[in-house]
Design an enzyme around this catalytic site. Structure first.
Site, PDB file in Angstrom:
ATOM      1  N   GLN A  26      34.255  41.780  29.749  1.00  0.00           N
ATOM      2  CA  GLN A  26      33.597  40.514  30.050  1.00  0.00           C
ATOM      3  C   GLN A  26      32.372  40.652  30.945  1.00  0.00           C
ATOM      4  OE1 GLN A  26      37.685  38.577  30.864  1.00  0.00           O
ATOM      5  NE2 GLN A  26      36.432  36.896  30.138  1.00  0.00           N
ATOM      6  N   HIS A 128      42.678  45.142  29.458  1.00  0.00           N
ATOM      7  CA  HIS A 128      42.361  43.710  29.398  1.00  0.00           C
ATOM      8  C   HIS A 128      41.676  43.446  28.052  1.00  0.00           C
ATOM      9  CE1 HIS A 128      41.549  39.946  32.006  1.00  0.00           C
ATOM     10  NE2 HIS A 128      41.166  39.637  30.774  1.00  0.00           N
ATOM     11  N   ASN A 173      46.892  42.905  30.935  1.00  0.00           N
ATOM     12  CA  ASN A 173      46.554  41.500  31.158  1.00  0.00           C
ATOM     13  C   ASN A 173      47.212  40.642  30.086  1.00  0.00           C
ATOM     14  OD1 ASN A 173      44.825  39.406  32.512  1.00  0.00           O
ATOM     15  ND2 ASN A 173      44.157  39.129  30.400  1.00  0.00           N
ATOM     16  N   GLU A 174      48.002  39.665  30.496  1.00  0.00           N
ATOM     17  CA  GLU A 174      48.490  38.585  29.638  1.00  0.00           C
ATOM     18  C   GLU A 174      48.891  39.030  28.230  1.00  0.00           C
ATOM     19  OE1 GLU A 174      45.432  35.599  29.693  1.00  0.00           O
ATOM     20  OE2 GLU A 174      45.623  35.244  31.822  1.00  0.00           O
ATOM     21  N   TYR A 311      46.296  28.551  35.615  1.00  0.00           N
ATOM     22  CA  TYR A 311      45.066  27.785  35.770  1.00  0.00           C
ATOM     23  C   TYR A 311      45.288  26.283  35.858  1.00  0.00           C
ATOM     24  CZ  TYR A 311      41.999  31.785  34.724  1.00  0.00           C
ATOM     25  OH  TYR A 311      41.319  32.970  34.776  1.00  0.00           O
ATOM     26  N   GLU A 391      45.105  35.246  38.718  1.00  0.00           N
ATOM     27  CA  GLU A 391      43.885  34.546  38.305  1.00  0.00           C
ATOM     28  C   GLU A 391      44.107  33.050  38.452  1.00  0.00           C
ATOM     29  OE1 GLU A 391      42.425  35.161  34.300  1.00  0.00           O
ATOM     30  OE2 GLU A 391      42.677  37.327  34.424  1.00  0.00           O
ATOM     31  N   TRP A 442      39.215  33.637  39.475  1.00  0.00           N
ATOM     32  CA  TRP A 442      38.467  34.039  38.291  1.00  0.00           C
ATOM     33  C   TRP A 442      37.239  33.152  38.235  1.00  0.00           C
ATOM     34  CZ3 TRP A 442      38.984  38.000  34.899  1.00  0.00           C
ATOM     35  CH2 TRP A 442      38.120  37.957  33.791  1.00  0.00           C
ATOM     36  N   GLU A 449      33.135  34.856  28.032  1.00  0.00           N
ATOM     37  CA  GLU A 449      34.431  34.188  27.954  1.00  0.00           C
ATOM     38  C   GLU A 449      35.008  34.291  26.526  1.00  0.00           C
ATOM     39  OE1 GLU A 449      36.637  33.267  29.990  1.00  0.00           O
ATOM     40  OE2 GLU A 449      37.832  31.798  28.884  1.00  0.00           O
ATOM     41  N   TRP A 450      35.221  35.529  26.074  1.00  0.00           N
ATOM     42  CA  TRP A 450      35.884  35.789  24.784  1.00  0.00           C
ATOM     43  C   TRP A 450      35.315  34.947  23.656  1.00  0.00           C
ATOM     44  CZ3 TRP A 450      37.668  40.241  25.871  1.00  0.00           C
ATOM     45  CH2 TRP A 450      38.213  40.505  27.124  1.00  0.00           C
ATOM     46  N   PHE A 458      32.675  30.696  34.226  1.00  0.00           N
ATOM     47  CA  PHE A 458      33.777  30.666  35.189  1.00  0.00           C
ATOM     48  C   PHE A 458      33.384  31.249  36.554  1.00  0.00           C
ATOM     49  CE2 PHE A 458      36.767  29.829  31.710  1.00  0.00           C
ATOM     50  CZ  PHE A 458      37.812  29.166  32.351  1.00  0.00           C
TER      51      PHE A 458
END
Ligand code: PNW
Length: 502
Positions: A26, A128, A173-174, A311, A391, A442, A449-450, A458
């Site tokens: 990113q 990530h 990550n996630e 978030y 985050e 974050w 952002e993907w 962000f």
């Protein structure tokens, strides 16, 4: 202003981990520099028109591969304690496995060294979402068990080289975003089908990916603790939001449970018995792979703390035809979670201001984090010893709504979110007795952002994508001043007064 007045005078200990976060793809740019191999994220925006909302690529982004020295110096001058970032697998192993790229290693050597020189703690994520593309060509990446050995090989290399610089490790990550939008590839669209998962990947690809991810995590953890004798805390980052039932009905309570099971429970074997929750097994049947008894034993207990990227907050309800009908019908649009989420409270009010411009999933609901931290550590996973909010953050409105730089920098919605969010974390800690030991905003600055591309912002710092200049936004000063007023960091002299949303 104090959003939770009871914690206005509370002080955090020096070892509370806090800072800002990013991820390699990113922010780095330099996607083909110095021997780096391609990742899925280098190809996707170039090859598939409209896969990315604004058709931007990450080729340059914030260019931190080249600008990290000024970035680190800026963090130091702002007085930020820690930086949470990820390593690009394909920079070190351009093909995911096999030969090592010396220039990529040299880059991270220099980066870690520079961070240390600036007195900033490194919190490091190994993966990530930037899966080396070559691993798709060889065996379909995360849909194959072969990925476990390749990830372990990569992880060992990075850990052996950088453990001495690292304060805490995140392997992944996630992992529930094991889909084409994030870490997988659009099977059958650009690359051929792999491992019989079919065109489009389907949910089988996602559950294979989750399966091998958790196994790879557990293998790395065991090696790190038992063989390498590592002493730094290690876990992986989860993604989940606080979910409330839309009504007092039993069906809506079950919907909430299902959402939690699909977000946290899927990878919760670490904190339970090493296996999947019954909700997933009974819904997915053979689509969900199985762990052997040995693998379950490996997974159980394979983390030192819980990390949550949290978030926002939602309401959840049973789907219109009921949970049972959804579970029985794989073509139901809500399958397999079989719950619907709602951002409007039952009383008709929206949950909070929406983070539009590419993050429409995100509502400013900072009050949710306080009960969420209690829920995770006291109810959902009572074995969790401590929790870090790895985050949290909020996106700016669309850039077209601004005409001047000062308008962009005066990001009061985010400043409000951050102030309130941090107060609620502190309240969870000092008033509710939750052992929350860290918090990361974050993001360090605006980045890629993907699938929302470069247009979704962000950052706590603005990045001018033409000049590559960085400017701290009001939210950054708010963030610094909040920590100073609770005993950490040196704050800022910028005077930020944030109106509340009431
Ligand atoms: C995180 N949700 O992903 C990622 O770790 C970051 O890379 C990303 O930039 C950041 O959040 C902001 O989006 C998430 O739907 C993706 O709740 C989706 C959700 C939350 C976080």
């Amino acid at each position: 202003p104090a959003y939770v007045p009871e914690v206005a005078d509370a002080v955090l200990p020096d070892d509370f981990l806090w800072g800002v976060a990013s991820a390699a793809f990113q922010v780095e740019g330099a996607v083909d520099a110095e021997g780096k191999g391609p990742s899925v994220w280098d190809l996707l925006p170039h090859r598939w028109v409209n896969a990315i909302a604004d058709n931007t690529t990450g080729d340059i982004s914030a260019n931190s591969y080249y600008l990290y020295k000024q970035d680190n110096l800026r963090l130091k001058n702002l007085g930020i304690q820690s930086y949470s970032f990820s390593i690009g697998w394909a920079r070190i192993f351009p093909f995911g496995r096999g030969p090592i790229n010396g220039q990529g290693v040299q880059h991270y050597d220099d980066f870690f060294d520079d961070l240390e020189q600036n007195g900033i703690k490194a919190v490091v994520t190994l993966f990530h979402w930037d899966t080396p593309l070559a691993l798709f060509d060889s065996y379909g990446a995360w849909t194959s068990e072969d990925i476990v050995a390749d990830f372990v090989n990569y992880a060992k290399y990075v850990i052996e080289r950088y453990d001495k610089y690292t304060t805490a490790w995140y392997t992944f990550n996630e992992p529930q975003y094991c889909n084409w939008r994030f870490s997988q590839y659009p099977f059958g669209t650009i690359l051929p089908d792999y491992n019989g998962v079919g065109k489009g990947g389907g949910i089988r690809a996602q559950y294979l990916c989750g399966h091998y991810t958790l196994l790879a995590h557990a293998e790395v953890y065991k090696w790190y603790k038992n063989v390498y004798k590592g002493t730094k805390p290690m876990t992986f980052k989860n993604s989940a939001n606080y979910v409330l039932a839309n009504s007092t009905s039993a069906a809506d309570a079950e919907a909430v449970q299902r959402v939690n099971d699909y977000n946290m429970g899927w990878f919760g074997g670490v904190w339970t018995d090493g296996d999947y929750p019954e909700t997933l097994r009974s819904t997915l049947g053979d689509t969900l792979p199985t762990y052997t008894a040995e693998q379950k034993a490996l997974i159980k207990g394979a983390a030192d703390f819980y990390a949550i990227d949290a978030y926002t907050t939602y309401y959840a309800a049973a789907p219109p035809n009921g949970i049972a009908a959804c579970v029985a019908n794989r073509s139901d649009p809500n399958f397999p979670v079989c719950a619907v989420s709602d951002s409007v409270a039952p009383d008709g009010f929206p949950l909070g201001p929406n983070s539009d411009a590419g993050a429409s999933w995100l509502y400013s609901t900072p009050g949710g984090v306080r009960p969420f931290l209690s829920f995770i550590t006291k109810e959902y996973f009572p074995t969790v010893p401590s929790i870090v909010v790895s985050e949290f953050g909020f996106a700016d409105p669309a850039e077209s709504q601004f005409s001047t730089l000062p308008q962009i920098l005066w990001d009061l919605r985010r400043a409000d979110y951050i102030q309130s969010y941090l107060d609620n974390i502190l309240a969870a800690r000092v008033l509710d007795g939750v052992n929350v030991t860290g918090a990361f905003a974050w993001a360090i600055y605006d980045n890629y952002e993907w699938t929302s591309g470069l247009g979704t912002k962000f950052g706590l710092q603005y990045v001018n994508l033409t000049s590559q200049e960085r400017h701290p936004k009001a939210s950054m000063f708010q963030f610094l001043n909040w920590f100073q007023s609770h005993g950490l960091g040196k704050g800022s002299t910028a005077n930020v007064s944030v109106p509340t949303y009431g």
